[in-house]
Scaffold this motif. Structure first.
Motif, PDB file in Angstrom:
ATOM      1  N   VAL A  19      -5.362   5.918  -5.462  1.00 47.54           N
ATOM      2  CA  VAL A  19      -6.093   4.725  -5.066  1.00 47.54           C
ATOM      3  C   VAL A  19      -5.401   4.200  -3.818  1.00 47.54           C
ATOM      4  O   VAL A  19      -4.175   4.049  -3.812  1.00 47.54           O
ATOM      5  CB  VAL A  19      -6.068   3.651  -6.183  1.00 47.54           C
ATOM      6  CG1 VAL A  19      -6.769   2.398  -5.737  1.00 47.54           C
ATOM      7  CG2 VAL A  19      -6.680   4.194  -7.458  1.00 47.54           C
ATOM      8  N   SER A  20      -6.166   3.938  -2.772  1.00 51.62           N
ATOM      9  CA  SER A  20      -5.582   3.461  -1.525  1.00 51.62           C
ATOM     10  C   SER A  20      -6.247   2.167  -1.084  1.00 51.62           C
ATOM     11  O   SER A  20      -7.456   2.014  -1.224  1.00 51.62           O
ATOM     12  CB  SER A  20      -5.767   4.493  -0.404  1.00 51.62           C
ATOM     13  OG  SER A  20      -5.092   5.675  -0.714  1.00 51.62           O
ATOM     14  N   PHE A  21      -5.429   1.274  -0.573  1.00 43.11           N
ATOM     15  CA  PHE A  21      -5.895   0.031   0.023  1.00 43.11           C
ATOM     16  C   PHE A  21      -5.320  -0.028   1.431  1.00 43.11           C
ATOM     17  O   PHE A  21      -4.119   0.148   1.609  1.00 43.11           O
ATOM     18  CB  PHE A  21      -5.400  -1.189  -0.763  1.00 43.11           C
ATOM     19  CG  PHE A  21      -5.854  -1.222  -2.181  1.00 43.11           C
ATOM     20  CD1 PHE A  21      -7.077  -1.772  -2.517  1.00 43.11           C
ATOM     21  CD2 PHE A  21      -5.058  -0.706  -3.191  1.00 43.11           C
ATOM     22  CE1 PHE A  21      -7.506  -1.808  -3.834  1.00 43.11           C
ATOM     23  CE2 PHE A  21      -5.475  -0.737  -4.507  1.00 43.11           C
ATOM     24  CZ  PHE A  21      -6.705  -1.294  -4.832  1.00 43.11           C
ATOM     25  N   GLU A  22      -6.159  -0.261   2.428  1.00 45.26           N
ATOM     26  CA  GLU A  22      -5.695  -0.448   3.796  1.00 45.26           C
ATOM     27  C   GLU A  22      -5.902  -1.902   4.163  1.00 45.26           C
ATOM     28  O   GLU A  22      -6.828  -2.551   3.679  1.00 45.26           O
ATOM     29  CB  GLU A  22      -6.454   0.477   4.746  1.00 45.26           C
ATOM     30  CG  GLU A  22      -6.142   1.929   4.496  1.00 45.26           C
ATOM     31  CD  GLU A  22      -6.852   2.867   5.443  1.00 45.26           C
ATOM     32  OE1 GLU A  22      -7.331   2.408   6.510  1.00 45.26           O
ATOM     33  OE2 GLU A  22      -6.930   4.050   5.120  1.00 45.26           O
ATOM     34  N   THR A  23      -5.020  -2.409   5.045  1.00 42.10           N
ATOM     35  CA  THR A  23      -5.082  -3.819   5.432  1.00 42.10           C
ATOM     36  C   THR A  23      -5.346  -3.965   6.930  1.00 42.10           C
ATOM     37  O   THR A  23      -5.152  -3.021   7.697  1.00 42.10           O
ATOM     38  CB  THR A  23      -3.771  -4.551   5.105  1.00 42.10           C
ATOM     39  OG1 THR A  23      -2.760  -4.112   6.013  1.00 42.10           O
ATOM     40  CG2 THR A  23      -3.339  -4.329   3.661  1.00 42.10           C
ATOM     41  N   ASN A  24      -5.743  -5.163   7.304  1.00 42.25           N
ATOM     42  CA  ASN A  24      -5.971  -5.454   8.719  1.00 42.25           C
ATOM     43  C   ASN A  24      -4.665  -5.510   9.506  1.00 42.25           C
ATOM     44  O   ASN A  24      -4.683  -5.580  10.725  1.00 42.25           O
ATOM     45  CB  ASN A  24      -6.772  -6.742   8.899  1.00 42.25           C
ATOM     46  CG  ASN A  24      -6.036  -7.977   8.419  1.00 42.25           C
ATOM     47  OD1 ASN A  24      -5.062  -7.890   7.655  1.00 42.25           O
ATOM     48  ND2 ASN A  24      -6.504  -9.133   8.833  1.00 42.25           N
ATOM     49  N   GLY A  25      -3.532  -5.470   8.838  1.00 44.65           N
ATOM     50  CA  GLY A  25      -2.229  -5.445   9.504  1.00 44.65           C
ATOM     51  C   GLY A  25      -1.698  -4.039   9.722  1.00 44.65           C
ATOM     52  O   GLY A  25      -0.545  -3.859  10.098  1.00 44.65           O
ATOM     53  N   GLY A  26      -2.542  -3.027   9.455  1.00 47.99           N
ATOM     54  CA  GLY A  26      -2.128  -1.648   9.680  1.00 47.99           C
ATOM     55  C   GLY A  26      -1.291  -1.054   8.571  1.00 47.99           C
ATOM     56  O   GLY A  26      -0.595  -0.061   8.782  1.00 47.99           O
ATOM     57  N   CYS A  27      -1.365  -1.627   7.373  1.00 39.21           N
ATOM     58  CA  CYS A  27      -0.600  -1.110   6.240  1.00 39.21           C
ATOM     59  C   CYS A  27      -1.511  -0.361   5.277  1.00 39.21           C
ATOM     60  O   CYS A  27      -2.702  -0.629   5.194  1.00 39.21           O
ATOM     61  CB  CYS A  27       0.097  -2.242   5.498  1.00 39.21           C
ATOM     62  SG  CYS A  27       1.397  -3.008   6.472  1.00 39.21           S
ATOM     63  N   GLU A  28      -0.918   0.583   4.556  1.00 35.72           N
ATOM     64  CA  GLU A  28      -1.634   1.300   3.508  1.00 35.72           C
ATOM     65  C   GLU A  28      -0.801   1.271   2.241  1.00 35.72           C
ATOM     66  O   GLU A  28       0.403   1.527   2.272  1.00 35.72           O
ATOM     67  CB  GLU A  28      -1.895   2.748   3.896  1.00 35.72           C
ATOM     68  CG  GLU A  28      -2.609   3.509   2.791  1.00 35.72           C
ATOM     69  CD  GLU A  28      -2.731   4.997   3.045  1.00 35.72           C
ATOM     70  OE1 GLU A  28      -3.674   5.598   2.517  1.00 35.72           O
ATOM     71  OE2 GLU A  28      -1.873   5.554   3.760  1.00 35.72           O
ATOM     72  N   LEU A  29      -1.444   0.960   1.138  1.00 32.21           N
ATOM     73  CA  LEU A  29      -0.838   1.007  -0.186  1.00 32.21           C
ATOM     74  C   LEU A  29      -1.532   2.128  -0.933  1.00 32.21           C
ATOM     75  O   LEU A  29      -2.751   2.110  -1.090  1.00 32.21           O
ATOM     76  CB  LEU A  29      -1.047  -0.324  -0.914  1.00 32.21           C
ATOM     77  CG  LEU A  29      -0.791  -0.350  -2.404  1.00 32.21           C
ATOM     78  CD1 LEU A  29       0.651  -0.008  -2.712  1.00 32.21           C
ATOM     79  CD2 LEU A  29      -1.141  -1.702  -2.973  1.00 32.21           C
ATOM     80  N   ARG A  30      -0.769   3.143  -1.349  1.00 31.45           N
ATOM     81  CA  ARG A  30      -1.326   4.286  -2.074  1.00 31.45           C
ATOM     82  C   ARG A  30      -0.700   4.339  -3.465  1.00 31.45           C
ATOM     83  O   ARG A  30       0.520   4.347  -3.601  1.00 31.45           O
ATOM     84  CB  ARG A  30      -1.051   5.582  -1.330  1.00 31.45           C
ATOM     85  CG  ARG A  30      -1.600   6.820  -2.040  1.00 31.45           C
ATOM     86  CD  ARG A  30      -1.393   8.068  -1.213  1.00 31.45           C
ATOM     87  NE  ARG A  30      -2.139   8.028   0.026  1.00 31.45           N
ATOM     88  CZ  ARG A  30      -3.413   8.373   0.159  1.00 31.45           C
ATOM     89  NH1 ARG A  30      -4.089   8.782  -0.884  1.00 31.45           N
ATOM     90  NH2 ARG A  30      -4.008   8.323   1.330  1.00 31.45           N
ATOM     91  N   ILE A  31      -1.549   4.376  -4.490  1.00 32.25           N
ATOM     92  CA  ILE A  31      -1.101   4.409  -5.881  1.00 32.25           C
ATOM     93  C   ILE A  31      -1.404   5.779  -6.459  1.00 32.25           C
ATOM     94  O   ILE A  31      -2.546   6.241  -6.399  1.00 32.25           O
ATOM     95  CB  ILE A  31      -1.805   3.309  -6.702  1.00 32.25           C
ATOM     96  CG1 ILE A  31      -1.495   1.934  -6.117  1.00 32.25           C
ATOM     97  CG2 ILE A  31      -1.400   3.403  -8.165  1.00 32.25           C
ATOM     98  CD1 ILE A  31      -2.331   0.823  -6.702  1.00 32.25           C
ATOM     99  N   GLU A  32      -0.373   6.403  -7.046  1.00 30.86           N
ATOM    100  CA  GLU A  32      -0.526   7.734  -7.617  1.00 30.86           C
ATOM    101  C   GLU A  32      -0.148   7.769  -9.093  1.00 30.86           C
ATOM    102  O   GLU A  32       0.003   8.840  -9.671  1.00 30.86           O
ATOM    103  CB  GLU A  32       0.333   8.723  -6.838  1.00 30.86           C
ATOM    104  CG  GLU A  32      -0.036   8.788  -5.368  1.00 30.86           C
ATOM    105  CD  GLU A  32       0.835   9.733  -4.581  1.00 30.86           C
ATOM    106  OE1 GLU A  32       0.990  10.890  -5.011  1.00 30.86           O
ATOM    107  OE2 GLU A  32       1.358   9.311  -3.538  1.00 30.86           O
ATOM    108  N   ASN A  33      -0.010   6.605  -9.700  1.00 26.53           N
ATOM    109  CA  ASN A  33       0.403   6.493 -11.098  1.00 26.53           C
ATOM    110  C   ASN A  33      -0.561   5.535 -11.790  1.00 26.53           C
ATOM    111  O   ASN A  33      -1.340   4.840 -11.149  1.00 26.53           O
ATOM    112  CB  ASN A  33       1.831   5.935 -11.157  1.00 26.53           C
ATOM    113  CG  ASN A  33       2.481   6.084 -12.511  1.00 26.53           C
ATOM    114  OD1 ASN A  33       2.149   6.973 -13.282  1.00 26.53           O
ATOM    115  ND2 ASN A  33       3.430   5.213 -12.809  1.00 26.53           N
ATOM    116  N   GLU A  34      -0.480   5.480 -13.109  1.00 24.17           N
ATOM    117  CA  GLU A  34      -1.268   4.486 -13.828  1.00 24.17           C
ATOM    118  C   GLU A  34      -0.857   3.099 -13.352  1.00 24.17           C
ATOM    119  O   GLU A  34       0.286   2.874 -12.966  1.00 24.17           O
ATOM    120  CB  GLU A  34      -1.032   4.622 -15.325  1.00 24.17           C
ATOM    121  CG  GLU A  34      -1.566   5.936 -15.872  1.00 24.17           C
ATOM    122  CD  GLU A  34      -1.317   6.085 -17.366  1.00 24.17           C
ATOM    123  OE1 GLU A  34      -0.724   5.187 -17.990  1.00 24.17           O
ATOM    124  OE2 GLU A  34      -1.726   7.121 -17.899  1.00 24.17           O
TER     125      GLU A  34
END
Length: 124
Positions: A19-34
């Motif tokens: 699951v990935s979330f990208e932000t308007n600040g150029g960041c990405e949060l990627r989740i690979e676990n429950e």
């Protein structure tokens, strides 16, 4: 550890076997676990898979501002959104649980067994 994502807006969500979330600040949060999503209506548990794209509580995070994002001493990631929802991801004993990447090479990875790998942003 504060991840410095306060005030950034979630602009893109991607659901596959992460699951990935990208932000308007150029960041990405990627989740690979429950992970869990705590909402005013209760706590929901998820596994990273494509079917999560149909989840209304997860969809509600689109266009939300991040109020706070931090990592606890045990490697648990916590992201609180302006709508009061909180996303929490615990470390995995076997694989990388989550990654936060940002501008200029900033990256924090939750390695197997609670260890964090950290790359600081370079000066531009």
């Amino acid at each position: 550890m504060d991840l410095g994502l306060q005030g950034q807006l979630v602009t893109t969500q991607t659901f596959d076997y992460t699951v990935s979330f990208e932000t308007n600040g150029g960041c990405e949060l990627r989740i690979e676990n429950e992970y869990i999503l705590q909402t005013p209506h209760g706590t929901l548990s998820f596994s990273p898979e494509p079917s999560n794209a149909d989840s209304e509580p997860l969809k509600s995070l689109a266009e939300q501002s991040i109020s706070h994002a931090s990592v606890e001493n045990d490697g648990t990631l916590g992201v609180t959104f302006a709508n009061g929802n909180e996303l929490r991801v615990q470390p995995s004993p076997s694989y990388e649980a989550w990654t936060v990447a940002g501008p200029r090479g900033m990256k924090v990875v939750c390695m197997p067994g609670e260890e964090l790998a950290i790359w600081n942003a370079t000066e531009a």
